[in-house]
Design an enzyme around this catalytic site. Structure first.
Site, PDB file in Angstrom:
ATOM      1  N   GLU A 184      -2.590  -2.731  -8.988  1.00 57.74           N
ATOM      2  CA  GLU A 184      -1.396  -1.963  -9.357  1.00 57.74           C
ATOM      3  C   GLU A 184      -1.576  -1.222 -10.684  1.00 57.74           C
ATOM      4  O   GLU A 184      -0.589  -0.794 -11.301  1.00 57.74           O
ATOM      5  CB  GLU A 184      -0.185  -2.895  -9.454  1.00 57.74           C
ATOM      6  CG  GLU A 184      -0.230  -3.920 -10.586  1.00 57.74           C
ATOM      7  CD  GLU A 184      -0.928  -5.216 -10.218  1.00 57.74           C
ATOM      8  OE1 GLU A 184      -0.547  -6.264 -10.778  1.00 57.74           O
ATOM      9  OE2 GLU A 184      -1.837  -5.189  -9.383  1.00 57.74           O
ATOM     10  N   ASP A 207       0.830  -1.208   0.000  1.00 60.35           N
ATOM     11  CA  ASP A 207       0.000   0.000   0.000  1.00 60.35           C
ATOM     12  C   ASP A 207       0.863   1.256   0.000  1.00 60.35           C
ATOM     13  O   ASP A 207       0.522   2.258  -0.647  1.00 60.35           O
ATOM     14  CB  ASP A 207      -0.922   0.011   1.222  1.00 60.35           C
ATOM     15  CG  ASP A 207      -2.084  -0.967   1.084  1.00 60.35           C
ATOM     16  OD1 ASP A 207      -2.268  -1.501  -0.024  1.00 60.35           O
ATOM     17  OD2 ASP A 207      -2.795  -1.187   2.086  1.00 60.35           O
TER      18      ASP A 207
END
Length: 356
Positions: free
Chosen positions: A259, A233
């Site tokens: 992503e 994260d």
């Protein structure tokens, strides 16, 4: 009091940021009865701050909206030309300017924030200074405005990175394609009906094309598996920060999930667009991610065409990302180059149908 409540009720009916600005302006015109209301946003690019007049509501004239995606940064007014705006935002307090020189209006400046944290100033032009009771009314309207923007942010922005989310992509996509497709012309002014009457949209017709870039972090699963999801994260947050620093104020930045990131921008030609994404690729390649170290990104870009849908454009960019991954990752590829090399088809796929 009834007029105030009705105006606040009208404001809460909007789910569009631009119309929300005009709804607040219209409420002020109705309740406070000034001569003019102006929304101004401060835009910083390459270390320089300039002012963009985003919306204007002047008594007796049609409301005006300015779309940032069509605005040239160099045409904006330097921030130093309006020091009171700077003071208003720096102190987050109401400022008042009495008439001076050729200006006959009193100007009351209110600090606003919204649209993903972008700060702006609400300027109210009136013949007389605002009394305390009126200031309190405007303050109450500000609070409703802030709350509405917070709700829009909650629904339109990614909760982790605060970039725009997939849900908000389609509207901007069709706005980019449709602004001049409505009448086939390159007119700088487009009118639409909203609120109390027609709304004039002012935008500088660009010579550029629109480009969609899809960015996929290389080996991101390995980051999560090796360092944990908290570090993963953190990587996503830092990539989002690099995107904000690497692109212009009017470029639209999205996180589509995982992503995968998307950029919607305008540029003169393929070489210029590719250069922008290549610059970002290099900046990410050279960035030292804490604990993780070097992380790269594979990028696919595609020029938008008039007949596009979001799915079509995203599919072309995704094909270019796949080609970048297959060629070794950490590179940016234009889908049109793949077509020229015979590695991709120029057909537009919609479901099982191919359009040529």
């Amino acid at each position: 009091m009834t007029r105030v409540i009705q105006s606040l009720a009208d404001m809460t009916a909007h789910r569009n940021r631009e119309l929300l600005d005009l709804a607040l302006a219209e409420a002020l015109m109705d309740v406070v009865t000034p001569d003019k209301v102006v929304f101004v946003i401060g835009i910083t690019q390459d270390g320089e701050t300039r002012w963009l007049e985003r919306a204007r509501y002047e008594r007796g004239l049609s409301p005006v909206l300015v779309e940032p995606m069509w605005t040239e940064f160099q045409s904006l007014m330097p921030a130093g030309a309006h020091p009171m705006r700077q003071i208003c935002l720096q102190t987050m307090t109401v400022q008042q300017q009495p008439p001076a020189g050729d200006r006959t209006h009193h100007i009351t400046l209110f600090p606003l924030s919204g649209d993903g944290g972008v700060e702006s100033v609400l300027e109210v032009y009136s013949a007389q200074p605002m009394p305390a009771q009126t200031l309190q009314v405007v303050h109450s309207m500000q609070r409703v405005y802030h709350n509405m923007h917070a709700l829009l942010d909650y629904s339109e922005r990614d909760s982790l990175t605060n970039l725009l989310n997939r849900k908000s992509f389609d509207d901007t996509f069709f706005k980019a394609l449709g602004a001049r497709a409505l009448d086939g012309s390159a007119d700088a002014t487009h009118g639409e009906r909203g609120l109390a009457g027609p709304v004039e949209r002012r935008q500088t017709p660009p010579m550029e094309s629109y480009w969609l870039g899809m960015l996929d972090i290389d080996h991101f699963k390995h980051v999560n598996d090796s360092f944990g999801h908290l570090i993963g994260d953190e990587v996503l947050l830092l990539v989002a920060r690099l995107l904000r620093h690497g692109f212009r104020f009017h470029d639209r930045l999205y996180r589509f999930g995982g992503e995968e990131f998307v950029v919607l921008m305008r540029c003169h030609d393929a070489a210029s667009a590719l250069a922008v994404f290549e610059r970002f690729r290099k900046s990410m390649e050279s960035f030292a991610f804490p604990q993780v170290g070097r992380i790269t990104v594979s990028i696919g870009i595609s020029r938008l065409i008039a007949s596009d849908t979001p799915a079509m454009a995203l599919d072309r960019a995704d094909q270019a990302v796949y080609a970048a991954k297959s060629a070794g990752r950490n590179r940016a590829i234009d889908h049109a180059a793949l077509v020229r090399q015979g590695q991709a088809s120029s057909a537009i796929k919609t479901g099982d149908i191919e359009l040529f």
